[in-house]
Every structure is written in C-alpha cells, then in structure tokens.
Scaffold this active site. Structure first.
Site, PDB file in Angstrom:
ATOM      1  N   GLY A  87       0.808  -1.219   0.000  1.00  0.00           N
ATOM      2  CA  GLY A  87       0.000   0.000   0.000  1.00  0.00           C
ATOM      3  C   GLY A  87       0.839   1.265   0.000  1.00  0.00           C
ATOM      4  CE  LYS A 108       7.567  -0.127   5.337  1.00  0.00           C
ATOM      5  NZ  LYS A 108       7.969  -1.168   6.286  1.00  0.00           N
ATOM      6  CG  ASP A 120      -0.059   8.787   4.176  1.00  0.00           C
ATOM      7  OD1 ASP A 120       0.419   7.629   4.189  1.00  0.00           O
ATOM      8  OD2 ASP A 120       0.305   9.664   4.975  1.00  0.00           O
ATOM      9  NE  ARG A 178       5.298  -8.731   1.682  1.00  0.00           N
ATOM     10  CZ  ARG A 178       5.709  -7.804   2.533  1.00  0.00           C
ATOM     11  NH1 ARG A 178       5.429  -7.929   3.806  1.00  0.00           N
ATOM     12  NH2 ARG A 178       6.387  -6.763   2.119  1.00  0.00           N
ATOM     13  CG  ASP A 248       0.690  -9.014   6.644  1.00  0.00           C
ATOM     14  OD1 ASP A 248       0.174  -9.662   7.570  1.00  0.00           O
ATOM     15  OD2 ASP A 248       0.932  -7.793   6.719  1.00  0.00           O
ATOM     16  CG  ASN A 249       4.382  -7.929   8.634  1.00  0.00           C
ATOM     17  OD1 ASN A 249       4.317  -7.409   7.518  1.00  0.00           O
ATOM     18  ND2 ASN A 249       3.788  -7.415   9.694  1.00  0.00           N
TER      19      ASN A 249
HETATM   20  P1  AMP Z   1       2.503  -3.112   7.939  1.00  0.00           P
HETATM   21  O1  AMP Z   1       1.822  -2.825   9.232  1.00  0.00           O
HETATM   22  O2  AMP Z   1       3.564  -2.094   7.586  1.00  0.00           O
HETATM   23  O3  AMP Z   1       2.972  -4.512   7.792  1.00  0.00           O
HETATM   24  O4  AMP Z   1       1.391  -2.873   6.819  1.00  0.00           O
HETATM   25  C1  AMP Z   1       0.184  -3.581   6.736  1.00  0.00           C
HETATM   26  C2  AMP Z   1      -0.551  -3.153   5.504  1.00  0.00           C
HETATM   27  O5  AMP Z   1      -0.937  -1.781   5.600  1.00  0.00           O
HETATM   28  C3  AMP Z   1       0.232  -3.276   4.201  1.00  0.00           C
HETATM   29  O6  AMP Z   1      -0.670  -3.658   3.210  1.00  0.00           O
HETATM   30  C4  AMP Z   1       0.749  -1.869   4.002  1.00  0.00           C
HETATM   31  O7  AMP Z   1       1.026  -1.614   2.657  1.00  0.00           O
HETATM   32  C5  AMP Z   1      -0.431  -1.040   4.496  1.00  0.00           C
HETATM   33  N1  AMP Z   1      -0.015   0.303   4.956  1.00  0.00           N
HETATM   34  C6  AMP Z   1       0.632   0.636   6.103  1.00  0.00           C
HETATM   35  N2  AMP Z   1       0.830   1.961   6.183  1.00  0.00           N
HETATM   36  C7  AMP Z   1       0.303   2.505   5.058  1.00  0.00           C
HETATM   37  C8  AMP Z   1       0.179   3.841   4.530  1.00  0.00           C
HETATM   38  N3  AMP Z   1       0.651   4.904   5.194  1.00  0.00           N
HETATM   39  N4  AMP Z   1      -0.428   3.989   3.334  1.00  0.00           N
HETATM   40  C9  AMP Z   1      -0.908   2.947   2.660  1.00  0.00           C
HETATM   41  N5  AMP Z   1      -0.831   1.679   3.083  1.00  0.00           N
HETATM   42  C10 AMP Z   1      -0.239   1.445   4.257  1.00  0.00           C
HETATM   43 MG    MG Z   2       3.962  -5.522   6.510  1.00  0.00          MG
END
Ligand code: AMP
Ligand code: MG
Length: 484
Positions: A87, A108, A120, A178, A248-249
């Site tokens: 995202g 990122k 965002d 993943r 997913d991580n």
């Molecule tokens: P994470 O917590 O970083 O593993 O992210 C979990 C999901 O939320 C993933 O699909 C990320 O791409 C999405 N995500 C986290 N932060 C943002 C952001 N600021 N804008 C868009 N997508 C986000």
């Molecule tokens: Mg992640």
C-alpha cells in the site's frame, strides 16, 4: 547497471504496475555505501547525493526499472484479510549482487497504490530511520534480514498524530514473497498461481529442489519451516521482539522483514511486549516460536491443493510436518542457548543449567544481553566472576564446574561464547534518543554514530560503552507502534 524484474513476468494478477509518486524536495538522509558496493550499483556510487536522492525517492527511474506494487493477503493478529498488498511500497526492480544472488530493490513510502485502502502511501522519517537502523543492526548480528540502502527525505509532511517529515526507505530483500502472498491466491482458489509462486520461490531461494517433481511442494514447505525455526531461534538469541508476526510479515526467504513495532528485550522475561496494539501479548518475546508455528500452519494450508488431490490426505501429510515444528525448534533453541553458555554438550545436565539460568534472570529481573556479556567476560576477569557469584550464587559455580569438565581451553570456550553473545544491541532507549536527535537536528549524525557501533556488535570499541547501558527504568511503559 540495469535492473530486471522477474516478478513482473509472473502475470498481472500478482501485482499492479504503478510508478512511485514524485516528491517535492528529495534529500539523501542516510546512504549505505558498503551495501551499494555489494549490489554493484557502481555507477550510482559515483553519483552526487542530489542524484541519488532523485533515484531513491522514486522521482527518477533507474535503467530497466519496472515499478510494481505486490499483491498479498495475510492473517493479522489471527484474522484473515484477503487483500493487503504493497500500500506504500514499489518494487523498482531486481539486481544480481556481487555474489550472484538476485536481490529486490524496494522503495517504501513512495506513494499510493491500488492496495493503499485509506492510507496515504507515505512513511514518516522517524520510523524510516528506525527500520534502516534495525535492518543493519540485525545484519551485523548475523541474523537473516532485509537490508537498508537509503533513507531519503521528501520535503513533504506526513500526517500521523502530528505533522512529521516524510521519507522514503530503500529496502533490499532477497525477495518480497510472504506467506501472505500464497494466502492471497489460496483464498482465490487460484491453483495455477500457487504453483507459479512455488516455482518462483524454489528458483529464487531453494534451487536444489528444482528436480523434485511433485515432491517439490512438500520439500518447499520443509525448507521454509526450517528457515523460520532458524530465524526465530536467532531472534531469541539476541532478545529481538518482532512485534507484528502477521503472515504478511513472514518472508518465505527466512529473512526478518517489516520492522514496525519491533523492539529489543532488556530485562529478561518471556512475557515482554512493547507494541501498543498487542494487548494480549500474542507477539510477546517468548510467544514467537508458537506464532511462527501457527504461521507455518497457515502456509501449509495454502499448499494443500498442490500436495495431494485428496484433501484429507494432504491435510494429514502437511499436518504431520507442522507438528514437528515444536521438537525441531526446541532442539535448535537449546543448542543455541548452549552456545551462549559455552557448553559443548547438550545432555540433561546442560539443559537443566540453561533453564535454571533463565529462571534466575527472570526472577532477579536481570538484563538479558548484559548478563550473557558478563558471563562471557567472567571467564577472563576475576572481578566480573565475583560479581556473578554474588548475583547468581550456586548457579555460577555449577556452570563453571560444567565448563571445567569439558576439558577445553577456557579461551576457546570464551570465543565460542563471544560469537553468540553481543556486547551491544540497538536498545530501545538509544533508538528513541537517536531518532529524536535526528528529527530535532535535521541531520543524520546521531544515526551514523549509532550505526557505527552497531556494525560490530560482538566487539567493544571506545564508542560502544555509551550504547551499552540504559537507565534502570528505561523500558518501563515503553511503547512501539504499527503502520507509521
Ligand atoms: P505493515 O503494518 O507495515 O505490515 O502494513 C500492513 C498493511 O498496511 C500493508 O498492506 C501496508 O502496505 C499497508 N499500509 C501501512 N501503512 C500505510 C500507509 N501509510 N499507506 C498505505 N498503506 C499502508
Ligand atoms: Mg507488513
């Protein structure tokens, strides 16, 4: 130097083709010249920082770059989300490094994609610095991990609780596959895509399985599970708490990925948890092996249709594999703990010694890293030994007796222990201090000094001491956050 992108050839259902969103005023904040050298980005090494900032903020594409945002799903805190995906990240391409390995280059914080939902697409500078430092610190600790090539500030604000400077992190990974990538296609009952993914993973990470025929899927599962076991054992060796071990991580390569709310354990307690949203301690320090097994069960489920046409049979076959996790883990864990204590055997006596020490560390609320560092040093320092006799009483005497019975040179034992016991780790207190200093000053000097020490975590230098100790209550009430 030209990028390629083998993932982009898998087919449209695997990603969205999308360019990074340009930023206002890119500036290079952190640059990992050593890693750039490893990646053979030689022409880039010669470039001025302004040009590097244009490239690694996403404003300018490298030759051959085909930016894509990857599709994936995932279990978050135990609940399945059928669509997550990149995202706020763009895989800008792949590069063959100096040792012939294919590595992903990913930005990122580089803007919105089809997977952004309400996000965002951006990354704040503080968490980007944190991810950069953690990745490099884990690498220096000899733990499989994604690496950090650059942090570029964007000149734009991102709005979280307050306005913060925006940044783009350049992450290097041996792949971005993943468990959640497999779950994405399993949920859509896309057997063909699952088979493609398996073959991609085998080609990239486990080429020795290429000749395995239909057996290769089961063999892939075994390999991925073994690497998860090895990885979590390594986390437990240094006191690392990932904080958000969602599927997913969880990387198929076995690398540590996505340093969101991660933290380091100070005082030893398996219950240690710092993530603000992990109220039940699902991802607590000592729960990580059980969660890794749970994640492997989710991975196994995605492979069912490839293992056997008869689903019941497939469940039986894979279920039996997942069940072996606990005993395999325990064996590797005890071997690792034995190495931290310099023990060359692993009989019931050594196992009892390991458990007794952990029990003592927990009851006396002792620091994990400091304790093992002092045990290591006590083999050549009478004064350190005396302190430990005072603190650990009969346990210390029992341990020394065991070491004596090994009939090994004490120096050999000490160097074995040193390889397992870091003198310095990226402690939460210093991490926060360094990030704050960077944000306040607007320069990266504090991060650079921290990184310099973290580069040799098994060796004390004149600068190490300032990062070794923290105030006694430093971790009390400490909280880390996701999605920043
Ligand atoms: P994470 O917590 O970083 O593993 O992210 C979990 C999901 O939320 C993933 O699909 C990320 O791409 C999405 N995500 C986290 N932060 C943002 C952001 N600021 N804008 C868009 N997508 C986000
Ligand atoms: Mg992640």
């Amino acid at each position: 130097m030209k990028l390629s992108n083998s993932y982009a050839h898998l087919g449209e259902s695997f990603f969205e083709t999308i360019l990074p969103e340009p930023v206002n005023d890119p500036k290079l904040f952190l640059w990992n010249g050593e890693l750039a050298g490893e990646l053979l980005i030689s022409e880039q090494l010669e470039l001025p920082p302004e040009e590097l900032a244009e490239i690694f903020s996403g404003n300018k594409l490298l030759p051959g770059s085909e930016p894509i945002a990857l599709a994936y799903a995932g279990h978050q805190f135990g609940h399945f989300v059928p669509q997550l995906g990149d995202g706020r990240a763009h895989l800008i391409g792949e590069i063959i490094d100096r040792s012939g390995e294919r590595r992903d280059i990913q930005l990122k914080g580089s803007g919105q994609t089809a997977f952004s939902r309400s996000g965002d697409g951006r990354y704040a500078l503080g968490p980007a610095i944190r991810e950069y430092i953690m990745g490099e610190a884990m690498h220096a600790l000899d733990i499989p991990t994604t690496r950090s090539l650059a942090v570029t500030t964007t000149g734009e604000a991102v709005y979280r609780e307050t306005a913060q400077p925006g940044a783009v992190l350049t992450r290097i990974a041996s792949s971005h596959l993943r468990v959640g990538t497999f779950e994405y296609f399993a949920a859509r009952e896309n057997r063909l895509a699952l088979e493609q993914l398996c073959d991609f993973a085998i080609d990239r990470h486990y080429p020795e399985l290429e000749e395995g025929g239909d057996e290769r899927f089961l063999q892939l599962f075994d390999k991925v599970m073994q690497r998860q076991i090895d990885l979590v054992v390594e986390w437990l060796r240094v006191g690392f708490i990932h904080g958000v071990m969602n599927t997913d991580n969880t990387a198929i390569s076995g690398e540590t990925i996505d340093f969101g709310p991660c933290a380091m354990m100070g005082t030893y307690s398996p219950k240690t948890v710092f993530s603000s949203i992990d109220r039940d301690g699902r991802y607590a320090f000592g729960n990580q092996p059980a969660i890794a097994q749970w994640n492997m069960a989710r991975f196994a489920e995605t492979l069912l249709p490839l293992i056997d046409k008869n689903e019941k049979q497939a469940i039986e076959t894979l279920g039996a594999r997942v069940e072996t996790f606990s005993s395999l883990f325990k064996q590797r864990y005890l071997q690792m703990m034995a190495s931290k204590l310099g023990l060359s055997k692993l009989t019931s006596a050594e196992k009892a010694l390991i458990l007794a020490l952990l029990d003592r560390l927990e009851r006396k609320r002792l620091d994990y890293t400091t304790s093992f560092d002092r045990l290591t040093r006590s083999l050549s320092s009478q004064s350190v030994a005396q302190q430990l006799i005072d603190e650990l009483a009969d346990w210390y005497a029992d341990w020394r007796l065991r070491l004596t019975s090994q009939e090994e040179d004490i120096k050999t034992i000490q160097s074995r222990m040193r390889e397992a016991n870091p003198v310095v780790i990226p402690r939460n207190y210093h991490m926060e201090l360094v990030i704050r200093e960077c944000l306040e000053s607007g320069d990266s000097n504090a991060a650079a000094s921290f990184l310099d020490v973290l580069k040799s975590p098994y060796q004390a230098t004149s600068n190490t001491l300032q990062y070794q100790v923290v105030p006694e209550d430093a971790d009390d009430g400490y909280q880390t956050f996701c999605g920043t």
